[in-house]
Design a protein around this motif. Structure first.
Motif, PDB file in Angstrom:
ATOM      1  N   CYS A 168      -2.766   5.098  -2.734  1.00 17.64           N
ATOM      2  CA  CYS A 168      -3.744   5.972  -2.098  1.00 17.64           C
ATOM      3  C   CYS A 168      -3.170   7.380  -2.079  1.00 17.64           C
ATOM      4  CB  CYS A 168      -4.055   5.491  -0.680  1.00 17.64           C
ATOM      5  SG  CYS A 168      -5.226   6.552   0.204  1.00 17.64           S
ATOM      6  N   MET A 201      -8.152   9.955  -2.304  1.00 20.01           N
ATOM      7  CA  MET A 201      -8.743  10.396  -1.043  1.00 20.01           C
ATOM      8  C   MET A 201      -8.843  11.916  -1.005  1.00 20.01           C
ATOM      9  SD  MET A 201      -7.692   9.460   2.902  1.00 20.01           S
ATOM     10  CE  MET A 201      -7.875   7.703   2.621  1.00 20.01           C
ATOM     11  N   LEU A 240       1.141   5.401   0.144  1.00 15.26           N
ATOM     12  CA  LEU A 240       0.412   6.578   0.593  1.00 15.26           C
ATOM     13  C   LEU A 240       1.134   7.846   0.139  1.00 15.26           C
ATOM     14  CD1 LEU A 240      -0.368   5.498   4.286  1.00 15.26           C
ATOM     15  CD2 LEU A 240      -1.841   5.241   2.275  1.00 15.26           C
ATOM     16  N   GLY A 264      -3.300  12.798  -4.857  1.00 18.41           N
ATOM     17  CA  GLY A 264      -4.241  12.104  -5.727  1.00 18.41           C
ATOM     18  C   GLY A 264      -4.066  12.452  -7.187  1.00 18.41           C
ATOM     19  N   LEU A 269     -10.596   1.057   3.274  1.00 13.76           N
ATOM     20  CA  LEU A 269      -9.393   0.607   2.570  1.00 13.76           C
ATOM     21  C   LEU A 269      -9.260  -0.913   2.640  1.00 13.76           C
ATOM     22  CD1 LEU A 269      -6.811   3.366   3.581  1.00 13.76           C
ATOM     23  CD2 LEU A 269      -7.743   2.959   1.302  1.00 13.76           C
ATOM     24  N   CYS A 298     -12.041   5.147   7.634  1.00 14.35           N
ATOM     25  CA  CYS A 298     -11.164   5.120   6.450  1.00 14.35           C
ATOM     26  C   CYS A 298     -10.430   3.794   6.351  1.00 14.35           C
ATOM     27  CB  CYS A 298     -10.144   6.260   6.527  1.00 14.35           C
ATOM     28  SG  CYS A 298     -10.758   7.829   5.944  1.00 14.35           S
ATOM     29  N   LEU A 358       0.859  -1.178   0.000  1.00 14.32           N
ATOM     30  CA  LEU A 358       0.000   0.000   0.000  1.00 14.32           C
ATOM     31  C   LEU A 358       0.896   1.228   0.000  1.00 14.32           C
ATOM     32  CD1 LEU A 358      -2.765   1.474   0.402  1.00 14.32           C
ATOM     33  CD2 LEU A 358      -2.427   1.171   2.877  1.00 14.32           C
ATOM     34  N   VAL A 375      -6.760   4.548  -5.097  1.00 19.10           N
ATOM     35  CA  VAL A 375      -7.699   5.178  -4.175  1.00 19.10           C
ATOM     36  C   VAL A 375      -7.393   6.672  -4.142  1.00 19.10           C
ATOM     37  CG1 VAL A 375      -8.562   5.327  -1.808  1.00 19.10           C
ATOM     38  CG2 VAL A 375      -7.876   3.094  -2.756  1.00 19.10           C
ATOM     39  N   TRP A 427      -3.789  11.408  -1.429  1.00 14.45           N
ATOM     40  CA  TRP A 427      -4.639  12.408  -0.782  1.00 14.45           C
ATOM     41  C   TRP A 427      -4.407  13.774  -1.425  1.00 14.45           C
ATOM     42  CZ3 TRP A 427      -2.644  15.452   3.892  1.00 14.45           C
ATOM     43  CH2 TRP A 427      -3.623  16.344   4.358  1.00 14.45           C
TER      44      TRP A 427
END
Length: 251
Positions: free
Chosen positions: A78, A104, A16, A84, A244, A240, A14, A102, A80
């Motif tokens: 993911c 966010m 981020l 994103g 996920l 959240c 994953l 994803v 944000w």
């Protein structure tokens, strides 16, 4: 240009990506919740936190290439906010690097246009750009407050956001300027949907930067957390994390 990363946990990969002016520390509460189930890589964007800065790194493709160099070979991405945008562009350029995407509290276009009202007025970002020159610290603090405005538990969320944000080196001003230029200028609405990449979007029902009305104009699966603002992973961390987990189980 070398980007700072933090890797922890075990399981499916994953990745981020944080937003404008932030750093990897803002993800720490979510990382602690999920690291027993995922191998989590957190990347700091160019010129943010401990990542280096190249004055020539100003386009979205430059930022995206730097993140791809730091990312796992294949992962759930993911992203944000500004992160994103980078995730969307990376999926178009290198879909084989994605188990899923994803987005966010993010959007393919952050500013309003005649046919795109589900965004910020250009003047909001332009004001941040002008204020940045005069007082970086005050500008970033105001931006932090805007991210929790209207959300449930906004005071506690803002305190958590400030605490995590201040745990890492401050972003460089040229990188902040470049990031604002991306938010102002990038429009990915006509980007083809990446082949083989499942698209997911997680929005805050009280987000002042990415209006939840955007939900019906996004491809793929969309969830809206009603009481959340622009940082749902802090204000509604468990919700959240559960979303996920659910999406990852169906990749």
């Amino acid at each position: 240009m070398r980007l700072a990363t933090q890797v922890s946990g075990q399981g499916p990969d994953l990745l981020l990506l944080h937003g404008w002016g932030m750093n990897l520390a803002v993800w720490q509460p979510l990382v602690e919740t999920l690291e027993e189930e995922f191998r989590i890589t957190v990347v700091e964007l160019p010129g943010h936190g401990a990542s280096s800065w190249d004055p020539g790194c100003r386009s979205l493709d430059h930022w995206t290439a730097a993140v791809l160099d730091a990312a796992p070979s294949r992962a759930i991405w993911c992203g944000w906010s500004l992160g994103g945008l980078i995730a969307q562009r990376a999926a178009a350029l290198a879909p084989e690097r994605f188990s899923a995407l994803v987005g966010m509290a993010t959007s393919p276009c952050f500013v309003t246009k005649p046919d795109w009202p589900w965004a910020m007025e250009t003047s909001v970002l332009e004001r941040f750009a002008s204020e940045l020159e005069a007082d970086q610290v005050r500008t970033l603090r105001r931006f932090l407050a805007l991210q929790v405005q209207g959300a449930e538990n906004s005071r506690a969320t803002l305190q958590l956001l400030r605490t995590e944000f201040e745990a890492r080196p401050a972003a460089r001003v040229p990188a902040l300027r470049a990031g604002l230029d991306l938010l102002l200028g990038v429009d990915l609405r006509n980007l083809p949907e990446p082949t083989g990449v499942s698209m997911h979007w997680l929005l805050g029902g009280r987000d002042q930067l990415v209006p939840p009305a955007l939900a019906s104009h996004l491809p793929g699966r969309v969830r809206v957390i009603r009481g959340a603002g622009h940082a749902p992973f802090l204000s509604h961390q468990e919700e959240c994390a559960g979303i996920l987990r659910e999406w990852a189980a169906n990749v």
